[in-house]
Motif scaffolding. Sequence first.
Motif, PDB file in Angstrom:
ATOM      1  N   CYS A 178       0.974  -1.052  -0.117  1.00 27.01           N
ATOM      2  CA  CYS A 178      -0.495  -0.115   0.129  1.00 27.01           C
ATOM      3  C   CYS A 178       0.985   1.601  -0.239  1.00 27.01           C
ATOM      4  N   LYS A 181       0.835   3.555   3.019  1.00 30.04           N
ATOM      5  CA  LYS A 181       0.658   2.100   4.378  1.00 30.04           C
ATOM      6  C   LYS A 181       0.865   3.290   5.258  1.00 30.04           C
ATOM      7  N   CYS A 192      -8.091   3.863   3.677  1.00 31.79           N
ATOM      8  CA  CYS A 192      -8.686   3.187   2.640  1.00 31.79           C
ATOM      9  C   CYS A 192      -9.968   3.290   2.082  1.00 31.79           C
ATOM     10  N   HIS A 195      -8.590   4.918  -1.115  1.00 31.90           N
ATOM     11  CA  HIS A 195      -7.775   3.968  -1.673  1.00 31.90           C
ATOM     12  C   HIS A 195      -8.928   3.048  -2.969  1.00 31.90           C
TER      13      HIS A 195
END
Length: 233
Positions: A178, A181, A192, A195
Amino acid sequence: MEQTLKITSVLSDPTRYYIYQYITKRHKDVTVQEIADNFDIHPNVARLHLSKLEDVNMLISETKKTGKGGRPSRLYRLSDEVIQLHFPFRDYQLLSKIAMTTMMSLGEAGKTALYLTGKRFGEELIEQEVSRHSHMSAEMTFEHKLNSIKNAATLAGFYPEFEPNSEKTKIYFQIFNCPFKEVAMEHTETVCNMHYEFLRGMFESLFGEIELIEKENMFTGCDSCSYQAVIAQ
């Protein structure tokens, strides 16, 4: 700066660089013998290269029993430590934290803008990838589309693996790295979700409207983030 010099010195060896690149795409632990076999080098040389990468925290290792008797095997894998090289130094991670905190301070409107921006950047990433292969016909095949997404995702640092079903109506994929991250550790849900929209933007640029289903998330203890993209017929 001292660590940067150590890393650049270690990666200056072409074989060592390609070994590290091989491990980033492997997504699994590797042994000295595996590296020796894949790069046609003596195990002692392979062990030296792996040790050099471990010395600068690019890899970590542990000893495990094989269950077949004999000596335990030493397994190497990527370190969780972030490797960043910038000349001169630039702290992009700090910039991303500032941007993320600013967006979230605007409440729901800020989150909505962040998700829309994430999707747009996913779309732009695919546009750039397709433009690099302008020789392709306007009617791209399923395989061409999937390969474009894989190339773009790899360039973005996701290290993905894709597996479509035989009917080409669903695409299962895993992301082993990721790029967000470090920021996501502090703002997991928001990052998230952004993402997710980023990925949706990539897929919808080529396949039209899709249903994107998250199956696993590395922030809940899984080895990867995994998804299923359902393509509208």
